[in-house]
Motif scaffolding. Structure first.
Motif, PDB file in Angstrom:
ATOM      1  N   ILE A  40     -51.417 -32.925 -54.988  1.00  0.00           N
ATOM      2  CA  ILE A  40     -52.785 -32.378 -54.958  1.00  0.00           C
ATOM      3  C   ILE A  40     -53.419 -32.596 -56.320  1.00  0.00           C
ATOM      4  CG2 ILE A  40     -54.182 -30.256 -54.809  1.00  0.00           C
ATOM      5  CD1 ILE A  40     -51.890 -29.051 -53.093  1.00  0.00           C
ATOM      6  N   ASP A  41     -54.566 -33.257 -56.361  1.00  0.00           N
ATOM      7  CA  ASP A  41     -55.360 -33.216 -57.594  1.00  0.00           C
ATOM      8  C   ASP A  41     -56.840 -33.171 -57.253  1.00  0.00           C
ATOM      9  OD1 ASP A  41     -56.441 -35.813 -57.353  1.00  0.00           O
ATOM     10  OD2 ASP A  41     -54.889 -36.718 -58.602  1.00  0.00           O
ATOM     11  N   ALA A  42     -57.664 -33.011 -58.296  1.00  0.00           N
ATOM     12  CA  ALA A  42     -59.087 -32.748 -58.083  1.00  0.00           C
ATOM     13  C   ALA A  42     -59.849 -33.962 -57.568  1.00  0.00           C
ATOM     14  CB  ALA A  42     -59.713 -32.260 -59.396  1.00  0.00           C
ATOM     15  N   GLU A  43     -59.241 -35.144 -57.647  1.00  0.00           N
ATOM     16  CA  GLU A  43     -59.928 -36.354 -57.192  1.00  0.00           C
ATOM     17  C   GLU A  43     -59.498 -36.748 -55.778  1.00  0.00           C
ATOM     18  OE1 GLU A  43     -61.024 -39.382 -60.485  1.00  0.00           O
ATOM     19  OE2 GLU A  43     -59.516 -40.351 -59.235  1.00  0.00           O
ATOM     20  N   ILE A  85     -48.898 -30.476 -58.526  1.00  0.00           N
ATOM     21  CA  ILE A  85     -50.260 -30.434 -59.088  1.00  0.00           C
ATOM     22  C   ILE A  85     -50.189 -30.805 -60.571  1.00  0.00           C
ATOM     23  CG2 ILE A  85     -51.045 -28.640 -57.459  1.00  0.00           C
ATOM     24  CD1 ILE A  85     -50.933 -26.621 -59.836  1.00  0.00           C
ATOM     25  N   PRO A  86     -51.320 -31.232 -61.155  1.00  0.00           N
ATOM     26  CA  PRO A  86     -51.312 -31.484 -62.598  1.00  0.00           C
ATOM     27  C   PRO A  86     -51.042 -30.179 -63.356  1.00  0.00           C
ATOM     28  CG  PRO A  86     -53.273 -32.429 -61.542  1.00  0.00           C
ATOM     29  CD  PRO A  86     -52.625 -31.532 -60.536  1.00  0.00           C
ATOM     30  N   GLY A  87     -50.458 -30.289 -64.541  1.00  0.00           N
ATOM     31  CA  GLY A  87     -50.225 -29.108 -65.378  1.00  0.00           C
ATOM     32  C   GLY A  87     -51.538 -28.391 -65.672  1.00  0.00           C
ATOM     33  N   LEU A  88     -51.453 -27.074 -65.841  1.00  0.00           N
ATOM     34  CA  LEU A  88     -52.664 -26.257 -66.006  1.00  0.00           C
ATOM     35  C   LEU A  88     -53.058 -26.122 -67.480  1.00  0.00           C
ATOM     36  CD1 LEU A  88     -51.597 -23.459 -63.504  1.00  0.00           C
ATOM     37  CD2 LEU A  88     -53.307 -25.246 -63.086  1.00  0.00           C
ATOM     38  N   TRP A  89     -54.335 -25.940 -67.705  1.00  0.00           N
ATOM     39  CA  TRP A  89     -54.881 -25.620 -69.027  1.00  0.00           C
ATOM     40  C   TRP A  89     -55.292 -24.160 -69.059  1.00  0.00           C
ATOM     41  CZ3 TRP A  89     -56.912 -28.721 -73.267  1.00  0.00           C
ATOM     42  CH2 TRP A  89     -56.717 -30.108 -73.144  1.00  0.00           C
ATOM     43  N   ASP A  90     -55.075 -23.515 -70.185  1.00  0.00           N
ATOM     44  CA  ASP A  90     -55.822 -22.307 -70.513  1.00  0.00           C
ATOM     45  C   ASP A  90     -56.805 -22.736 -71.604  1.00  0.00           C
ATOM     46  OD1 ASP A  90     -56.944 -19.966 -71.433  1.00  0.00           O
ATOM     47  OD2 ASP A  90     -55.121 -18.776 -71.128  1.00  0.00           O
ATOM     48  N   ALA A  91     -58.085 -22.772 -71.245  1.00  0.00           N
ATOM     49  CA  ALA A  91     -59.110 -23.323 -72.143  1.00  0.00           C
ATOM     50  C   ALA A  91     -59.672 -22.291 -73.129  1.00  0.00           C
ATOM     51  CB  ALA A  91     -60.244 -23.935 -71.324  1.00  0.00           C
ATOM     52  N   HIS A  92     -59.035 -21.119 -73.197  1.00  0.00           N
ATOM     53  CA  HIS A  92     -59.501 -20.138 -74.192  1.00  0.00           C
ATOM     54  C   HIS A  92     -58.335 -19.240 -74.599  1.00  0.00           C
ATOM     55  CE1 HIS A  92     -63.043 -17.602 -75.786  1.00  0.00           C
ATOM     56  NE2 HIS A  92     -61.921 -17.105 -76.298  1.00  0.00           N
ATOM     57  N   ALA A 419     -59.165 -26.081 -64.105  1.00  0.00           N
ATOM     58  CA  ALA A 419     -57.977 -25.836 -64.931  1.00  0.00           C
ATOM     59  C   ALA A 419     -57.164 -27.097 -65.200  1.00  0.00           C
ATOM     60  CB  ALA A 419     -57.081 -24.795 -64.243  1.00  0.00           C
ATOM     61  N   THR A 420     -57.655 -28.250 -64.695  1.00  0.00           N
ATOM     62  CA  THR A 420     -56.890 -29.490 -64.898  1.00  0.00           C
ATOM     63  C   THR A 420     -57.795 -30.630 -65.362  1.00  0.00           C
ATOM     64  OG1 THR A 420     -57.099 -30.030 -62.527  1.00  0.00           O
ATOM     65  CG2 THR A 420     -55.096 -28.893 -63.210  1.00  0.00           C
ATOM     66  N   LEU A 421     -58.593 -31.147 -64.435  1.00  0.00           N
ATOM     67  CA  LEU A 421     -59.402 -32.331 -64.757  1.00  0.00           C
ATOM     68  C   LEU A 421     -60.536 -32.009 -65.744  1.00  0.00           C
ATOM     69  CD1 LEU A 421     -60.000 -35.316 -64.319  1.00  0.00           C
ATOM     70  CD2 LEU A 421     -61.372 -34.692 -62.317  1.00  0.00           C
ATOM     71  N   ASN A 422     -61.208 -30.869 -65.562  1.00  0.00           N
ATOM     72  CA  ASN A 422     -62.355 -30.593 -66.444  1.00  0.00           C
ATOM     73  C   ASN A 422     -61.984 -30.451 -67.920  1.00  0.00           C
ATOM     74  OD1 ASN A 422     -64.283 -30.974 -64.569  1.00  0.00           O
ATOM     75  ND2 ASN A 422     -64.982 -28.848 -64.441  1.00  0.00           N
ATOM     76  N   LEU A 433     -55.090 -37.877 -68.393  1.00  0.00           N
ATOM     77  CA  LEU A 433     -54.570 -36.528 -68.148  1.00  0.00           C
ATOM     78  C   LEU A 433     -55.437 -35.806 -67.107  1.00  0.00           C
ATOM     79  CD1 LEU A 433     -52.423 -34.506 -69.369  1.00  0.00           C
ATOM     80  CD2 LEU A 433     -54.264 -33.632 -70.806  1.00  0.00           C
ATOM     81  N   GLY A 434     -54.791 -34.932 -66.333  1.00  0.00           N
ATOM     82  CA  GLY A 434     -55.559 -34.073 -65.425  1.00  0.00           C
ATOM     83  C   GLY A 434     -55.556 -34.528 -63.982  1.00  0.00           C
ATOM     84  N   LEU A 435     -54.953 -35.685 -63.698  1.00  0.00           N
ATOM     85  CA  LEU A 435     -54.837 -36.183 -62.323  1.00  0.00           C
ATOM     86  C   LEU A 435     -53.408 -36.672 -62.109  1.00  0.00           C
ATOM     87  CD1 LEU A 435     -58.111 -38.314 -62.147  1.00  0.00           C
ATOM     88  CD2 LEU A 435     -57.736 -36.112 -61.001  1.00  0.00           C
TER      89      LEU A 435
END
Ligand SMILES: [Zn+2]
Length: 485
Positions: A40-43, A85-92, A419-422, A433-435
């Motif tokens: 599963i990815d955002a694209e 799924i791609p690894g997750l980001w915590d953007a803050h 949480a991944t591609l953006n 990265l992100g996909l």
């Protein structure tokens, strides 16, 4: 009878020939083969029954499992019935908010499937140390992007005066001093700039102009001396939806004039006190008086300037929703160093008993509502938490944030994108990265259940792969427990 025996013999011979001719499958030396998993990815969304070969830090190959025969000699992870799924980001996040917690934050992030983080404010030497440490061994740490200190005006908010206001910021008295610091921070290797609430409009404009020249994104809080429409021009992203509401009432210029007067009158006060006074004076009144025409003008500006939002909904609604009372949080406090664990347990028990004022409860609902409106208008989002502030356990809190974004009307695919591609796009890394794509960095999570059916399933983590290195569940649990040792 005889002829039948002959015929049996013939079939057996044929089988022997077929087996010996058929290749026993490909061997991918030094690789990890995730066999028969749903990706599963955002694209691409959901692709069933894929085989994903990871070699070194990259994804080497992806193919439908029926088309790719693997030799048994390969290192194979059975992905049957699981989801990748791609690894997750915590953007803050803030490594510097509780300095004694920083040494266990890498393990907490990886343990909960967070493979990249964006540090949005802290002393430059301190945050740079953790960024360098992560870069020294990317397989053992999340990717760390840093803003360095919050760039604030005078008086600055995070001045180190009290424990809840550690010295995360630098306060600048002049435009020149602020611009000079942008140059220095760029030379020190920051990945973005964070502009804060007490900046003057002149300082803000000069900082954002310089950052743009240096190809650095600017995030932050809308300065209290500015309106959202003007400030949006300088922001690539805004954190916590901070101060947006003040520009969404029918008469935002009246509120702006009042804020500027209060800022002038309070210039000798502590920055944190002054800011709190301005928030109290306008925030709750503003959300009661939102004017849809003015609101839509602000949204239009965010779209035109491509200003993304990191709403930190768990934090923003925390006074009402009290995430920290949930058992999953209570048990996560056991992963923290003993002293911090004790402080959080005691602090959370006190906070649990505090009933949110009607204003704070209304604000908790408003942040979800406005996020939904912004999302429908096609403003872009990133998922971020503000951990470790307000009992937000690093790692775990990102999953709560994903649930909150889902409550704000984002589909599971859109939540995963945030949480991944953006975040990858935010740092111009979307080609690597992100996909889940061949040639991309292998930051991946294997989940035991489908996150598209329920976003909470991002918590059912079976395996984390960071820059190609696999951590199974037992290893992840051991890493989490290490925080308290
Ligand atoms: Zn923050």
């Amino acid at each position: 009878m005889k002829s039948k025996q002959l015929s049996n013999y013939g079939i057996i011979s044929l089988l022997v020939i077929m087996v010996s001719c058929q290749p026993s499958g490909r061997i991918y030396e030094g690789a990890v083969c995730i066999h028969n998993i749903h990706t599963i990815d955002a694209e691409s969304g959901l692709l069933k029954n894929q085989t994903v070969i990871v070699k070194g830090e990259k994804i080497l190959k992806i193919a439908p499992s029926q088309e790719l025969k693997l030799a048994p000699e390969n290192t194979i992870i059975d992905g049957q019935g699981k989801f990748l799924i791609p690894g997750l980001w915590d953007a803050h996040v803030h490594f510097a908010y509780i300095e004694e917690l920083a040494p266990v934050m890498f393990n907490l992030f990886l343990g909960y499937g967070i493979t990249s983080v964006r540090d949005t404010g802290g002393k430059i030497d301190f945050v740079k140390k953790w960024k360098s440490k992560a870069e020294a061994d990317p397989t053992a740490a999340p990717r760390v992007k840093i803003a360095g200190p919050l760039m604030d005006g005078k008086p600055n908010v995070y001045d180190g005066s009290i424990p809840t206001r550690p010295e995360l910021s630098e306060g600048f008295a002049t435009v020149e001093a602020a611009v000079k610091r942008v140059d220095e921070l760029a030379a020190l290797g920051v990945d973005l700039i964070k502009a804060y609430e007490m900046l003057s409009p002149e300082q803000f404009k000069a900082i954002t102009k310089r950052a743009r020249e240096l190809n650095l994104n600017v995030t932050g809080h809308i300065p209290l001396s500015m309106d959202a429409i003007t400030a949006s021009k300088g922001f690539n992203s805004i954190e916590h939806l901070r101060n947006l509401e003040m520009s969404m009432t029918a008469n935002p210029t009246i509120l702006l004039a009042q804020r500027r007067k209060l800022l002038e009158e309070g210039k000798n006060e502590a920055g944190g006190d002054l800011r709190a006074r301005l928030h109290d004076a306008q925030r709750y009144a503003a959300i009661e008086l939102i004017d849809t025409v003015q609101r839509d003008k602000v949204i239009q500006a965010l779209l035109e300037n491509d200003t993304w939002q990191v709403p930190t909904l768990t934090l923003a609604s925390g006074a009402k929703n009290k995430h920290f009372t949930k058992s999953v949080y209570q048990s996560s406090f056991n992963y923290l160093p003993e002293k911090i664990s004790k402080q959080w347990k005691e602090g959370a028990a006190i906070a649990a008993g505090v009933i949110a004022t009607p204003s704070r409860a209304a604000y908790a609902d408003w942040v979800v509502e406005i996020s939904s409106i912004l999302h429908k208008a096609k403003v872009e989002f990133m998922a971020g938490t503000d951990c470790p502030i307000y009992f937000l356990t690093p790692g775990l809190s990102l999953h709560t944030e994903l649930e909150m974004m889902s409550k704000a009307g984002m589909s599971p695919t859109e939540v995963l994108k945030a949480a991944t591609l953006n975040p990858a796009r935010y740092f111009d890394m979307e080609e690597e990265l992100g996909l889940i794509k061949e040639g991309y960095i292998a930051d991946l999570l294997i989940l035991d259940a489908n996150p598209l059916e329920n976003i909470s399933n991002t918590q059912k983590i079976n395996t984390v792969i960071k820059s190609g290195k696999s951590y199974d569940r037992a290893t992840l649990d051991a890493m989490l427990r290490k925080g308290s040792e």
